[in-house]
Design an enzyme around this catalytic site. Structure first.
Site, PDB file in Angstrom:
ATOM      1  N   LYS A 242       0.913  -1.178  -0.019  1.00 26.84           N
ATOM      2  CA  LYS A 242      -0.039   0.038   0.076  1.00 26.84           C
ATOM      3  C   LYS A 242       0.866   1.261  -0.039  1.00 26.84           C
ATOM      4  O   LYS A 242       2.043   1.183   0.079  1.00 26.84           O
ATOM      5  CB  LYS A 242      -1.089  -0.049   1.094  1.00 26.84           C
ATOM      6  CG  LYS A 242      -1.841  -1.091   1.097  1.00 26.84           C
ATOM      7  CD  LYS A 242      -2.939  -1.096   0.326  1.00 26.84           C
ATOM      8  CE  LYS A 242      -3.781  -2.496  -0.077  1.00 26.84           C
ATOM      9  NZ  LYS A 242      -4.587  -3.037   1.022  1.00 26.84           N
TER      10      LYS A 242
HETATM   11  C1  PLP Z   1      -5.785  -4.075   1.344  1.00 30.98           C
HETATM   12  C2  PLP Z   1      -7.122  -3.704   1.520  1.00 30.98           C
HETATM   13  C3  PLP Z   1      -7.859  -3.971   2.566  1.00 30.98           C
HETATM   14  C4  PLP Z   1      -7.362  -4.803   3.814  1.00 30.98           C
HETATM   15  O1  PLP Z   1      -6.119  -4.208   4.181  1.00 30.98           O
HETATM   16  P1  PLP Z   1      -5.193  -5.155   5.322  1.00 30.98           P
HETATM   17  O2  PLP Z   1      -4.396  -4.173   5.953  1.00 30.98           O
HETATM   18  O3  PLP Z   1      -4.535  -5.842   4.559  1.00 30.98           O
HETATM   19  O4  PLP Z   1      -6.239  -5.942   6.030  1.00 30.98           O
HETATM   20  C5  PLP Z   1      -9.173  -3.242   2.715  1.00 30.98           C
HETATM   21  N1  PLP Z   1      -9.750  -2.743   1.725  1.00 30.98           N
HETATM   22  C6  PLP Z   1      -9.025  -2.512   0.704  1.00 30.98           C
HETATM   23  C7  PLP Z   1      -9.786  -1.617  -0.597  1.00 30.98           C
HETATM   24  C8  PLP Z   1      -7.756  -2.807   0.266  1.00 30.98           C
HETATM   25  O5  PLP Z   1      -6.921  -2.780  -0.620  1.00 30.98           O
END
Ligand code: PLP
Length: 388
Positions: free
Chosen positions: A188
């Site tokens: 991310k």
């Molecule tokens: C990555 C993601 C999540 C989950 O995030 P984590 O930190 O891996 O639990 C939820 N929603 C979206 C849109 C994502 O891209």
């Protein structure tokens, strides 16, 4: 052949600075590994970054979504309207609460975010919340969704996993609804490996989330360590959704470079948009004007001819060494959801999911690497369809 043309260009690449690593080492040396001063410092810094009253660090964005849904009062029998064109966690968190996720359409391939008109169609007396997901770090249709929710007393929640430095009308994404959930997963925009955060202006939501994050205990180990409490009570069925100190240290250190990273992402995104604009058969989602307020988590493109998704991806990988991904396979088409809700049809989402491919983007991507992706995509689009 340059070094760059021999290597695979990854979808995402992470470069930590020496100061990031030093911050983690310092946290490890401190001997206090979870829920200590670095969590508090990171939460305060992130709250200031967003200009929001409360920021609560969690073990993941999935955990933050679960806590946001609980704090919004979502429970058994309730319905939560979510996009299907999202990561599956947006929907799963409703199921964790015993509620039913109601999958709604995207606007179209140019704007693959929750369609307010379809949300309106899907509201029932059981609807407890609507969840806006800021796809790729581009703002969802927040103005329309707020109006729809406010009029009916429904909570608007934000899955801001992609959008830690995005904004709309000058206001940060993740601060528009009752609560916003952020992700610090490895790939991310602000990555620390695993981690998340819930942002809210609402005092009651903040208290509930802080409590449920750590087993609904009335005092934490850091309070007891500092002599602020001797013992504790447990007042609800909570969870262990805590973040640890090394990750908070990494997150805090990386937060300092977030704005610069996002500026680099925006510059590369503008360059992609300029160079890809003329390619026949390609749709580039969102508008040029949206880039300035976007976190630019990914560079999505859509193929006019959805039937070519697999062959174009294969061409890019095998002939040009360019990695791609699909953001996202439609969540309502995963087996777990077709088994629960058979027969659900969302034609615009299905078309978008079959048309989409995400091409490489990361802050330190070079123009030479970007040129290779652009040339590869152009050649793959020109390749005869018989190769598919
Ligand atoms: C990555 C993601 C999540 C989950 O995030 P984590 O930190 O891996 O639990 C939820 N929603 C979206 C849109 C994502 O891209």
């Amino acid at each position: 052949m340059s070094a760059v043309s021999r290597d695979i260009i990854p979808l995402f690449d992470l470069q930590l600075k020496d100061e990031d690593i030093a911050a983690v080492v310092e946290a490890l040396r401190s001997g206090w590994l979870t829920m200590g001063p670095r969590i508090q410092e990171f939460e305060q810094a992130f709250a200031e970054h967003l200009g929001v009253a409360h920021a609560i660090a969690t073990s993941s964005c999935t955990a933050a979504l679960h806590l946001a849904y609980l704090a919004a009062g979502i429970g058994p029998g309730d319905e939560v309207i979510v996009p299907s064109m999202t990561f599956v966690a947006t929907a799963n968190a409703a199921v964790y609460c015993g509620a039913r996720p109601i999958f709604a359409e995207v606007v179209d391939r140019e704007r693959p975010v929750l369609d307010p008109a379809d949300v309106l169609e899907k509201i029932t007396p059981r609807t407890k919340a609507v969840v806006a997901m800021h796809f790729g770090g581009y703002a969802a249709a927040v103005d329309e969704l707020i109006a729809i929710c406010a009029e009916r007393g429904i909570a608007l929640l934000e899955d801001a996993a992609h959008a830690p430095a995005g904004e709309l009308h000058g206001r940060p994404l993740g601060t528009w609804g009752l609560a916003g959930a952020f992700s610090f997963f490895s790939n991310k925009v602000l990555s620390v490996g695993e981690g998340g955060l819930l942002a809210t202006e609402d005092e009651h939501v903040a208290q509930r989330v802080r409590s449920l994050r750590s087993h609904a205990m009335t005092s934490g180990s850091w309070d007891r360590h500092r002599g602020h409490a001797d013992t504790y009570d447990v007042v609800d069925i909570g969870f262990n959704y805590r973040m640890d100190e090394p990750r908070a240290a990494l997150a805090l250190s990386r937060l300092g470079g977030l704005q610069e990273d996002v500026e680099k992402r925006r510059r590369l995104t503008r360059r992609y948009r300029e160079q890809l604009r003329g390619l026949p058969g390609l749709i580039i989602p969102f508008d040029d004007a949206d880039v300035a307020g976007a976190a630019c988590y990914v560079m999505p493109v859509m193929l006019h001819d959805a039937g070519r998704q697999a062959s174009v991806r294969r061409e890019l990988r095998e002939r040009h060494g360019v990695q791609t991904s699909i953001l996202y396979p439609a969540a309502h088409e995963f087996s777990v959801y077709t088994e629960r809700y058979p027969g659900l049809s969302l034609p615009r989402t299905e078309l978008a999911a079959r048309s989409e491919l995400t091409i490489p983007l990361y802050p330190h991507m070079t123009e030479a690497e970007q040129d290779r992706v652009i040339a590869g995509l152009s050649a793959a689009l020109d390749a005869p369809a018989s190769r598919s």
